[in-house]
Design a protein around this motif. Structure first.
Motif, mmCIF file in Angstrom:
data_model
loop_
_atom_site.group_PDB
_atom_site.id
_atom_site.type_symbol
_atom_site.label_atom_id
_atom_site.label_comp_id
_atom_site.label_asym_id
_atom_site.label_seq_id
_atom_site.Cartn_x
_atom_site.Cartn_y
_atom_site.Cartn_z
ATOM 1 N N PRO A 1 -1.418 7.562 -3.958
ATOM 2 C CA PRO A 1 -2.871 7.755 -3.966
ATOM 3 C C PRO A 1 -3.340 8.852 -4.923
ATOM 4 C CG PRO A 1 -1.913 8.705 -1.993
ATOM 5 C CD PRO A 1 -0.803 7.980 -2.689
ATOM 6 N N LEU B 1 0.826 -1.207 0.000
ATOM 7 C CA LEU B 1 0.000 0.000 0.000
ATOM 8 C C LEU B 1 0.862 1.259 0.000
ATOM 9 C CD1 LEU B 1 -2.798 1.335 0.206
ATOM 10 C CD2 LEU B 1 -2.620 1.114 2.705
ATOM 11 N N HIS C 1 -4.702 2.321 -5.650
ATOM 12 C CA HIS C 1 -4.554 2.599 -4.219
ATOM 13 C C HIS C 1 -5.793 2.137 -3.443
ATOM 14 C CE1 HIS C 1 -4.747 5.064 -0.530
ATOM 15 N NE2 HIS C 1 -3.409 4.891 -0.528
ATOM 16 N N GLN C 2 -6.973 2.338 -4.031
ATOM 17 C CA GLN C 2 -8.204 1.911 -3.370
ATOM 18 C C GLN C 2 -8.245 0.391 -3.225
ATOM 19 O OE1 GLN C 2 -10.317 4.027 -2.077
ATOM 20 N NE2 GLN C 2 -11.746 2.465 -1.312
ATOM 21 N N THR C 3 -7.788 -0.298 -4.274
ATOM 22 C CA THR C 3 -7.756 -1.768 -4.220
ATOM 23 C C THR C 3 -6.786 -2.256 -3.159
ATOM 24 O OG1 THR C 3 -8.297 -1.889 -6.582
ATOM 25 C CG2 THR C 3 -7.330 -3.848 -5.561
ATOM 26 N N ARG C 4 -5.580 -1.651 -3.154
ATOM 27 C CA ARG C 4 -4.572 -2.059 -2.167
ATOM 28 C C ARG C 4 -5.014 -1.709 -0.741
ATOM 29 N NH1 ARG C 4 -3.476 -4.798 -5.729
ATOM 30 N NH2 ARG C 4 -1.562 -4.804 -6.994
ATOM 31 N N LEU C 5 -5.763 -0.614 -0.604
ATOM 32 C CA LEU C 5 -6.264 -0.228 0.716
ATOM 33 C C LEU C 5 -7.271 -1.257 1.234
ATOM 34 C CD1 LEU C 5 -6.404 1.801 3.031
ATOM 35 C CD2 LEU C 5 -8.166 3.045 1.738
ATOM 36 N N GLN C 6 -8.125 -1.732 0.349
ATOM 37 C CA GLN C 6 -9.091 -2.762 0.745
ATOM 38 C C GLN C 6 -8.376 -4.056 1.150
ATOM 39 O OE1 GLN C 6 -11.768 -3.154 -2.577
ATOM 40 N NE2 GLN C 6 -12.810 -1.194 -2.175
ATOM 41 N N ARG D 1 -5.085 6.283 -8.158
ATOM 42 C CA ARG D 1 -6.206 6.289 -7.219
ATOM 43 C C ARG D 1 -6.928 4.935 -7.181
ATOM 44 N NH1 ARG D 1 -10.042 11.350 -7.639
ATOM 45 N NH2 ARG D 1 -8.006 12.245 -7.062
ATOM 46 N N ASP D 2 -7.233 4.362 -8.330
ATOM 47 C CA ASP D 2 -7.965 3.082 -8.351
ATOM 48 C C ASP D 2 -7.136 1.954 -7.734
ATOM 49 O OD1 ASP D 2 -10.040 4.373 -9.565
ATOM 50 O OD2 ASP D 2 -9.480 3.770 -11.605
ATOM 51 N N THR E 1 -6.892 -3.515 4.550
ATOM 52 C CA THR E 1 -7.937 -3.530 5.580
ATOM 53 C C THR E 1 -8.344 -4.960 5.927
ATOM 54 O OG1 THR E 1 -8.766 -1.387 4.801
ATOM 55 C CG2 THR E 1 -10.234 -2.713 6.179
#
Length: 229
Positions: A176, A171, A183-188, A180-181, A191
């Motif tokens: 970011p 991550l 980063h959102q996937t890696r953030l999920q 952005r996309d 989590t």
């Protein structure tokens, strides 16, 4: 059998009269119930007993002898006819007399056991020792099973922790602003890895807390396993 609370009372009859007078109907019913039993007061008070105190104290404090004789008689047969009982009883008595005479004349015991109280005491100690060993072995098995669960949950926690660290590193490598996309996937993914790590840690700590009840159990050969400690 005499009661364990048998005592000498300075004025037993006056005490019973007081119970009748002050207890009302309940007291009267209680006294009458004990009188009808024909053994309660006799077993509680020496003055009411039909057995002289010297005779009682001279006897044994247990019924082992009577029980052993009862067992011997049963070996001669049970559910016999009246005549059969008579003949078997005569045979039993004759055998017992011969056994006693053999002991008196030649000091030969009827069995290899001496019948002394020390034999029973030794047998009781051995039985208790064997029971203690079995209980300790069961407790050791519980500790071993618990250690396996703790080890398994600890390994799962460490594995989840490493997965979280890897997800965190991935991550951090994503911008970011420009990605952005991704980063959102890696953030999920991070989590999910963090939540999995928290669940694994909670399960491990729960297993460790369960082992507190086993702390003072077992033979001491197997120790509780807890990496955090």
């Amino acid at each position: 059998m005499r009661s364990l609370i048998c005592l000498r009372h300075p004025d037993w009859d006056a005490t019973i009269a007081s119970i009748r007078q002050l207890g009302g109907k309940a007291g009267e019913d209680w006294v009458q119930d004990k009188i009808r039993s024909k053994f309660a007061f006799e077993g509680w008070c020496w003055e009411k007993s039909y057995i002289p105190e010297s005779v009682w104290k001279a006897g044994q404090s247990h019924s082992n002898l009577v029980e052993s004789v009862h067992a011997d008689v049963n070996r001669e047969g049970v559910r016999c006819t009246l005549l059969g009982r008579l003949k078997k009883g005569q045979s039993f008595d004759a055998q017992k007399m011969r056994t006693l005479k053999m002991f008196e004349d030649f000091h030969i015991h009827p069995s290899y056991k001496s019948g002394h109280l020390s034999d029973n005491a030794m047998k009781s100690l051995k039985r208790k020792n064997a029971l203690d060993h079995r209980n300790l072995a069961k407790e050791d098995d519980k500790i071993s099973t618990h250690n396996e669960k703790v080890q398994k949950s600890y390994d799962a926690w460490q594995k989840a922790s490493k997965a979280q660290q890897i997800a965190a590193g991935i991550l951090r490598g994503v911008n970011p602003n420009t990605q952005r996309d991704l980063h959102q996937t890696r953030l999920q993914e991070f989590t999910k890895a963090r939540e999995a790590c928290e669940r694994a840690e909670g399960k491990y700590k729960k297993e460790v807390e369960t082992g507190v009840a086993l702390k003072d159990m077992g033979s001491g050969k197997i120790k509780l396993w807890a990496p955090l400690e």
